[in-house]
Design an enzyme around this catalytic site. Structure first.
Site, PDB file in Angstrom:
ATOM      1  N   SER A 130      48.988 -54.233  91.577  1.00 50.66           N
ATOM      2  CA  SER A 130      49.495 -54.490  92.956  1.00 50.66           C
ATOM      3  C   SER A 130      47.987 -54.731  93.587  1.00 50.66           C
ATOM      4  O   SER A 130      47.086 -54.601  92.903  1.00 50.66           O
ATOM      5  CB  SER A 130      49.602 -52.806  93.379  1.00 50.66           C
ATOM      6  OG  SER A 130      49.483 -52.619  94.723  1.00 50.66           O
ATOM      7  N   SER A 308       4.795 -75.085 116.299  1.00 52.93           N
ATOM      8  CA  SER A 308       5.063 -75.434 117.700  1.00 52.93           C
ATOM      9  C   SER A 308       5.545 -77.025 117.789  1.00 52.93           C
ATOM     10  O   SER A 308       4.953 -77.797 117.187  1.00 52.93           O
ATOM     11  CB  SER A 308       4.139 -74.978 118.432  1.00 52.93           C
ATOM     12  OG  SER A 308       4.115 -75.584 119.925  1.00 52.93           O
ATOM     13  N   SER A 309       6.305 -77.248 118.670  1.00 51.92           N
ATOM     14  CA  SER A 309       6.731 -78.493 118.832  1.00 51.92           C
ATOM     15  C   SER A 309       5.801 -79.231 119.900  1.00 51.92           C
ATOM     16  O   SER A 309       5.879 -80.499 120.181  1.00 51.92           O
ATOM     17  CB  SER A 309       8.177 -79.020 119.306  1.00 51.92           C
ATOM     18  OG  SER A 309       8.153 -78.135 120.568  1.00 51.92           O
TER      19      SER A 309
END
Length: 426
Positions: A130, A308-309
């Site tokens: 089942s 960081s950009s």
């Protein structure tokens, strides 16, 4: 067979799967996105057909081709044939029938055109089973393996901390309480504590996995075993243990196994508590490595990528930050599992798909980020010994020793006067 909406080619699933696809949202993760679960289901079906064959419930030819199809799925094959969502209409029944239909179609192909035989998804593939017992059994196989994988990753992390302890033997740092100077703490002791916590959780994941080794296969509907021949449960679970290599056993109380799912909650709780400790450890690493000029700068983490950009040369603690964010989702998933376990029907636990959809990806994430933490952060961190010596130049160790001789109040008074004099000189 039906037409696949995704591939526009004949698919192996049948009408039940097609209805589930029609009635479920088109977005969201699907069974094929969790191949480890599909493989576990294939293993459950393989164990069931072997038991049915042993007991004479299925004829030799049908048993052979169903076993071949189930083995193919258990090896990771046919994965594109499982488009049902992890959380779909019909719950576990939808998943079970997707598997049954695919295996029936594939087994029919393997009959090589024998017109005298047919393979039916319910009558043959699902024989003696089942959705009530196959779905949680496959779930437990999946989660046990994942729990062991997390434990293995944690033990590697613990070994990395121990290596750091050995490499920094004899190095001291300033310990702090409430962010104020306290007493000298050996760096080796700090890392040994890290390792102890991680090892403790590895043990707990293995203990949680032990709770899931009792499986309900053979309980069919509500643990009653209705529709399965005498001896099916023992045979099927024995076959499944052999197939998976896991020490699986039949549930001691079938009714309990169908009604209560606290084993899932135990594993989810372990994951949540482990995530909390990893959060703490990674947060501590970010504090101790803060700087390089405006913070503690007691240790240096591997410089992996720009932080960081806009600020050239800035480097952030990328891996600890990633782990911290991953812990949020892991703890949230554990909360969802706890809610699912607490609910359900009087005679069965019906929210297995919610457990699989939440806990399995969380365990995968946990094992993955722990491995990256080990390889990309802990293995490469370095303590800045000159900085440590400078910060640890005036600990409270000497004051504690004096207080043992002269009394707490006397030493505290002298310390206060020394502090005030130093402030006046400034």
């Amino acid at each position: 067979m039906t037409e696949s909406n995704d591939t526009a080619v004949p698919a192996l699933w049948g009408p039940m799967t097609a209805l589930v696809l029609q009635n479920s949202p088109v977005s969201g993760p699907r069974l094929r996105d969790l191949p480890a679960f599909v493989r576990a289901f294939g293993e459950v079906k393989l164990a069931a057909v072997r038991a049915n064959s042993d007991l004479g419930v299925l004829d030799e030819v049908r048993a052979r081709v169903i076993a071949e199809a189930a083995s193919e799925v258990a090896r990771g094959g046919l994965i594109d044939q499982f488009p049902v969502r992890l959380v779909a209409t019909g719950g576990g029944t939808a998943t079970n029938m997707n598997v049954n239909e695919v295996l029936a179609s594939r087994a029919t192909q393997l009959l090589a055109g024998d017109a005298d035989l047919t393979i039916h998804p319910n009558d043959h593939v699902n024989r003696s089973q089942s959705s009530n017992d196959t779905y949680p059994t496959a779930t437990k196989v999946l989660l046990v393996r994942q729990a062991y994988a997390v434990a293995a990753a944690l033990r590697e992390l613990a070994r990395s901390f121990i290596r750091q302890a050995e490499q920094n033997a004899g190095v001291d740092r300033m310990g702090r309480t409430s962010w104020q100077d306290a007493v000298v703490v050996p760096v080796s002791a700090t890392h040994q504590a890290h390792a102890a916590a991680v090892e403790r959780f590895a043990d707990q994941f293995e203990a949680a996995a032990q709770m899931l080794l009792a499986v309900p296969l053979g309980g069919t509907v509500l643990g009653t075993g209705v529709g399965a021949p005498e001896g099916f449960k023992a045979s099927a679970v024995e076959h499944l243990a052999d197939i998976t290599g896991l020490p699986l056993r039949p549930s001691a109380n079938p009714i309990d196994a169908f009604v209560h799912a606290d084993g899932y909650a135990a594993l989810a709780d372990t994951a949540a508590r482990c995530a909390s400790i990893l959060f703490k450890q990674c947060h501590d690493l970010r504090i101790l490595s803060s700087g390089p000029n405006g913070g503690l700068s007691e240790l240096s983490l591997p410089k992996l990528q720009p932080g960081s950009s806009i600020m050239p040369g800035k480097v952030n603690p990328a891996v600890p930050t990633m782990v911290i964010q991953a812990t949020f989702a892991i703890r949230a998933a554990a909360t969802g599992v706890g809610m699912a376990v607490a609910s359900g029907d009087p005679d069965t636990f019906g929210h297995g798909p919610a457990v699989v959809a939440g806990l399995s990806p969380a365990l995968t994430e946990l094992a993955s980020v722990v491995s990256v933490l080990t390889d990309k952060c802990i293995d490469g961190l370095r303590w800045n010994k000159e900085r440590l010596a400078a910060l640890a130049a005036s600990p409270f160790d000497a004051a504690i020793a004096r207080a043992e001789k002269d009394g707490y109040d006397a030493v505290a008074g002298r310390s206060a006067r020394t502090y005030l004099s130093a402030q006046e000189e400034k």
